[in-house]
Design a protein around this motif. Sequence first.
Motif, short mmCIF file in Angstrom:
data_model
loop_
_atom_site.label_atom_id
_atom_site.label_comp_id
_atom_site.label_asym_id
_atom_site.label_seq_id
_atom_site.Cartn_x
_atom_site.Cartn_y
_atom_site.Cartn_z
N HIS A 188 0.82 -1.20 0.00
CA HIS A 188 0.00 0.00 0.00
C HIS A 188 0.87 1.26 0.00
O HIS A 188 0.80 2.11 0.88
CB HIS A 188 -0.95 0.00 1.20
N GLN A 190 0.64 3.53 -2.12
CA GLN A 190 -0.05 4.54 -2.93
C GLN A 190 0.36 5.95 -2.54
O GLN A 190 0.54 6.82 -3.36
CB GLN A 190 -1.55 4.36 -2.72
N SER A 191 0.54 6.13 -1.22
CA SER A 191 0.80 7.48 -0.76
C SER A 191 2.29 7.84 -0.78
O SER A 191 2.67 8.89 -0.33
CB SER A 191 0.24 7.67 0.65
N THR A 192 3.11 6.93 -1.28
CA THR A 192 4.54 7.25 -1.32
C THR A 192 4.89 7.86 -2.67
O THR A 192 4.95 7.17 -3.67
CB THR A 192 5.38 6.00 -1.06
N TYR A 193 5.11 9.13 -2.64
CA TYR A 193 5.39 9.89 -3.86
C TYR A 193 6.59 9.33 -4.60
O TYR A 193 6.53 9.10 -5.81
CB TYR A 193 5.63 11.34 -3.45
N PHE A 194 7.66 9.07 -3.87
CA PHE A 194 8.89 8.66 -4.54
C PHE A 194 8.76 7.28 -5.18
O PHE A 194 9.33 7.04 -6.24
CB PHE A 194 10.07 8.70 -3.55
N ARG A 196 5.99 6.02 -6.39
CA ARG A 196 5.19 6.22 -7.60
C ARG A 196 6.04 6.82 -8.71
O ARG A 196 5.93 6.43 -9.87
CB ARG A 196 3.99 7.16 -7.34
N MET A 197 6.87 7.77 -8.34
CA MET A 197 7.73 8.40 -9.35
C MET A 197 8.71 7.39 -9.94
O MET A 197 8.98 7.40 -11.14
CB MET A 197 8.51 9.58 -8.74
#
Lengths: 296, 142
Positions: A188, A190-194, A196-197
């Motif tokens: 989960h 999802q909320s980890t920006y890095f 996702r990048m």
Amino acid sequence: MENRQRRTATKPQRKTAKAEKSAAEDVHVRITEFPLPPEPATAEGGRYVYGIIEAKQPLSFGKMGIGGAGAPVYTVNFQDIAAVVSKTSVYIFDPTRENALAHEHVIETVMKTHTIIPMSFGTVFRTDDDIREVLRSIYASLKDVLKQMEGKLEFGLKVNWDRDRIIEELKDADEEIRRFHQEITRKHLQSTYFARMQLGRMIDKALSERSAQYVRDIYEALRGVCVASRDNKPIGDKMIMNAAFLVERERENDFDAAVNKIAKHYGELLNFKYTGPWPPYNFVNIRLKLERGTAS
Amino acid sequence: MAKLKKPEVLVVEDEASVLLTYRLLLEENGYTVFPAISSQEAGAVLGRKHFDLVLCDLSLEQNHTGFEVFERVRKRDPNVPCVMLTGYANRETTERAEQAGITVFFKPIDIDEFLRTLKTILRNAHGKPAKANRNQTAAKNC
């Protein structure tokens, strides 16, 4: 400056299931700077130049000149070359659909019987003498280009892909992406920006590599049936290839078959938009410009 | 039963991989995304299409900025919600965004917060900035 208009005219359809010919393809016109500064038209007006051909005698091609009045299209000759022109009362033509199609129609008609060096859309001279002067001044270059282009046709090939489908494939097939994607989903992130990048970068890189591979394969498949090719910048994010191919007139069928074969090979994965035959717009870049000297 | 139309979002970002990341993220969360890699491309799309929301990076290609895109958006439709993403913004920039009613997110964004805020923005009256909780990394509401 090269500028292509959206093509809405009819063009001879290529008979192919996958390598479809789009009825709304591009009109190949170049818009260049106006060859002469606009001056008040003479009573006779100017001369709109469509292209250059080899011709020893004056020729006429019918009443189909640009401008809506159906002005006769004829040649202005110099030695064994000639400019295909029609008279016009205006010096600057807007690149409207109607004008672009009229320009294109004349070129298509002429190229049925002649090798033509197409001129940029909107090329207007004041008089026949001005045109002869230009033909005289660059005669050798024009002869050379005409010789090089003799018996050759241009075909356009645009290849689009379903990017979303490829991304889904990559998520399954690319080990690194699959693992990372699963990790993001499982943990989960999802909320980890890095994270996702990082996934975005991985997919973007894989997409670029996949696209480059497809383009290489397509060029390779067509190499043997064309004389030259030119890679133009793809338009939008669905297009991976925007190419022009110069093909010997007598090898037109071979080229056709090769495009169909490669299109069939890729099936639903890639969408081929195949257009032509065109005059060699992408392989000739001649701008006519008459510069008057001042008497001293 | 009629299918609900997905919100259509124009996303403008000059770095391809970042643009793709936003696109994937938003598509996974029920948005239809129209990506633009430059202010010029955004301008062309804006000329022919209306969007429910415009998301744009502050820093774009060749010294262009997100404000140019937002100006174009607002000129066409003053009520379209605008969201700016930035890794750095000085006071002047944030004040300018505030005056223009643009919601600002500072990178690295908290993605859950980001998605929640977008939903709120779309639910709220058009053009009014959403009420987002400000935390260390997420939305600054102008």
